[in-house]
Structure formats: C-alpha cells, structure tokens
Design a protein around this motif. Structure first.
Motif, PDB file in Angstrom:
ATOM      1  N   THR A 276      -2.614   8.987  -4.972  1.00 13.74           N
ATOM      2  CA  THR A 276      -1.654   8.157  -4.563  1.00 13.74           C
ATOM      3  C   THR A 276      -0.399   9.158  -4.898  1.00 13.74           C
TER       4      THR A 276
ATOM      5  N   LYS B 231      -0.116   5.395  -0.523  1.00 12.98           N
ATOM      6  CA  LYS B 231      -1.524   5.545  -0.468  1.00 12.98           C
ATOM      7  C   LYS B 231      -1.708   6.250   0.922  1.00 12.98           C
TER       8      LYS B 231
ATOM      9  N   ASN C 185      -9.919   4.294   0.063  1.00 15.75           N
ATOM     10  CA  ASN C 185      -8.773   4.237  -1.078  1.00 15.75           C
ATOM     11  C   ASN C 185      -7.866   2.926  -1.041  1.00 15.75           C
TER      12      ASN C 185
ATOM     13  N   GLU D 270       0.764  -1.301   0.038  1.00 15.78           N
ATOM     14  CA  GLU D 270      -0.096   0.079   0.030  1.00 15.78           C
ATOM     15  C   GLU D 270       0.905   1.538   0.233  1.00 15.78           C
TER      16      GLU D 270
END
Length: 96
Positions: free
Chosen positions: A88, A20, A42, A17
């Motif tokens: 992002t 993020k 998200n 991830e």
C-alpha cells in the motif's frame, strides 16, 4: 503509446481504496476505465474508475481487454508482481 492502457498497473488516489494498486482491465471512454485488484490479491474490487482518480506506474502486465479476475491474477503471478500489488502506498494529498 498511451499511459492509460489495458494491463497498466496504477495506484488509486481517491476513495476508500486510496493507496492500493489496481490493474486497468478495459477502457470505457476518455474519462473512465475498468480496474481490478483483483479483490483476493489486494482488496480492490472490479469497478469503473475516473482516470483522474488513478496514478499510472511504470509496470504493465500482459492481459487481454476485459480479462477476468482469474486471468489478471495469473498474469500478476507470472510477472512476479504479487508482493508489489499487495504493498500500500500513502497517497499524496492535493489541496485544490
């Protein structure tokens, strides 16, 4: 004022991830915090994260310690940060 605090929006710098944004929901101890995206906003699941693997931003939302994903989602929408959370960021690669 601590930079690692409940409600602080951070960017994950490591793991699948990475890049993020997430929200600190609870402080577990001096090394770990509980974060969430929430997943339906998200894609970041609620999980324990080492504080060395997140980078705090200047943004903060008002939530209570241990808030549910629905409470976090509602606070993000009230603050008008939904689009900000979906962005992002390309994480910086540090060579050790």
């Amino acid at each position: 004022m601590s930079i690692i605090e409940v409600g602080r929006i951070c960017v994950k710098t490591r793991g699948r991830e990475a890049g993020k944004k997430c929200v600190i929901v609870d402080i577990i101890d001096e090394n770990y915090v509980l974060v969430t995206g929430p997943k339906d906003v998200n894609g970041v699941k609620r999980r324990r994260v080492n504080i060395l693997h997140i980078e705090p931003t200047d943004k903060k939302i008002n939530i209570n310690k241990g808030a549910s994903d629905e409470d976090v989602k509602r606070a993000i929408q009230e603050a008008g940060l939904t689009d900000y959370m979906k962005e992002t960021i390309k994480p910086r690669i540090s060579v050790i």
